[in-house]
Design a protein around this motif. Sequence first.
Motif, short mmCIF file in Angstrom:
data_model
loop_
_atom_site.label_atom_id
_atom_site.label_comp_id
_atom_site.label_asym_id
_atom_site.label_seq_id
_atom_site.Cartn_x
_atom_site.Cartn_y
_atom_site.Cartn_z
N GLY A 68 -47.61 8.97 37.85
CA GLY A 68 -46.23 9.33 37.57
C GLY A 68 -45.85 10.60 38.30
N VAL A 69 -44.55 10.78 38.53
CA VAL A 69 -44.09 11.90 39.32
C VAL A 69 -43.60 13.06 38.47
N GLY A 70 -42.97 12.78 37.35
CA GLY A 70 -42.41 13.84 36.53
C GLY A 70 -41.05 14.27 37.05
N ASP A 71 -40.61 15.47 36.67
CA ASP A 71 -39.28 15.97 37.00
C ASP A 71 -39.19 16.64 38.37
N LYS A 72 -40.32 17.05 38.91
CA LYS A 72 -40.31 17.84 40.15
C LYS A 72 -40.82 17.02 41.33
N LYS A 73 -40.08 16.01 41.67
CA LYS A 73 -40.48 15.08 42.73
C LYS A 73 -40.71 15.79 44.07
N LYS A 115 -56.35 17.16 41.11
CA LYS A 115 -55.66 16.82 39.86
C LYS A 115 -54.94 18.04 39.30
N ALA A 116 -55.61 19.18 39.28
CA ALA A 116 -55.01 20.40 38.75
C ALA A 116 -53.77 20.81 39.55
N LYS A 117 -53.87 20.74 40.87
CA LYS A 117 -52.73 21.12 41.72
C LYS A 117 -51.52 20.22 41.47
N LEU A 118 -51.79 18.91 41.37
CA LEU A 118 -50.67 17.98 41.19
C LEU A 118 -50.08 18.07 39.78
N GLU A 119 -50.93 18.25 38.79
CA GLU A 119 -50.43 18.37 37.42
C GLU A 119 -49.62 19.66 37.24
N GLU A 120 -49.98 20.68 38.00
CA GLU A 120 -49.26 21.95 37.96
C GLU A 120 -47.79 21.79 38.34
N VAL A 121 -47.51 20.83 39.24
CA VAL A 121 -46.13 20.61 39.66
C VAL A 121 -45.49 19.42 38.92
N GLY A 122 -46.15 18.93 37.87
CA GLY A 122 -45.54 17.94 37.00
C GLY A 122 -45.98 16.50 37.22
N ALA A 123 -46.89 16.24 38.16
CA ALA A 123 -47.34 14.87 38.39
C ALA A 123 -48.29 14.43 37.28
N ILE A 124 -48.37 13.13 37.08
CA ILE A 124 -49.30 12.56 36.11
C ILE A 124 -50.41 11.91 36.92
N ILE A 125 -51.66 12.36 36.67
CA ILE A 125 -52.80 11.99 37.49
C ILE A 125 -53.91 11.38 36.65
N ASP A 126 -54.58 10.36 37.20
CA ASP A 126 -55.79 9.79 36.61
C ASP A 126 -56.91 9.93 37.63
N LEU A 127 -58.12 10.14 37.14
CA LEU A 127 -59.28 10.13 38.01
C LEU A 127 -60.07 8.87 37.72
N LYS A 128 -60.46 8.17 38.75
CA LYS A 128 -61.23 6.95 38.59
C LYS A 128 -62.47 7.02 39.44
#
Length: 128
Positions: A68-73, A115-128
């Motif tokens: 997911g992208v969140g609010d800060k595309k 993951k941390a960098k992307l979540e910091e800007v509002g992205a939703i991340i999964d690790l597989k």
Amino acid sequence: MSEINLSANAAKALELIDTLTLLEAADLVKAMEEKYGVSAAAPVAMAAAAPAAAEEEAKDEFTVVLTGVGDKKIQVIKEIRAITSLGLKEAKELVESAPTSVKEGITKAEAEQIKAKLEEVGAIIDLK
């Protein structure tokens, strides 16, 4: 409690433990864990967690998946460009096509960092 054959010292220890408050008993357990290098955790819980932990440790390649992208595309696109070295158009397409893989076949440490960098800007991340 059922009758158990105890030595005199063990019986005295149990009598002493019976006089402890809950906080004192918790401190005693913690001190025993530290002194003897043991854990009072339930063996069943440990046994259930062991396969999952072993599976994750055995896995040495991870994939970062943008779900997911969140609010800060725009910020997410900028981070994707920095992580993947994609051009603006390609990074925008990747972000808009979520869920999609951002980076594959990387170490756990690198995956956690991304993951941390992307979540910091509002992205939703999964690790597989």
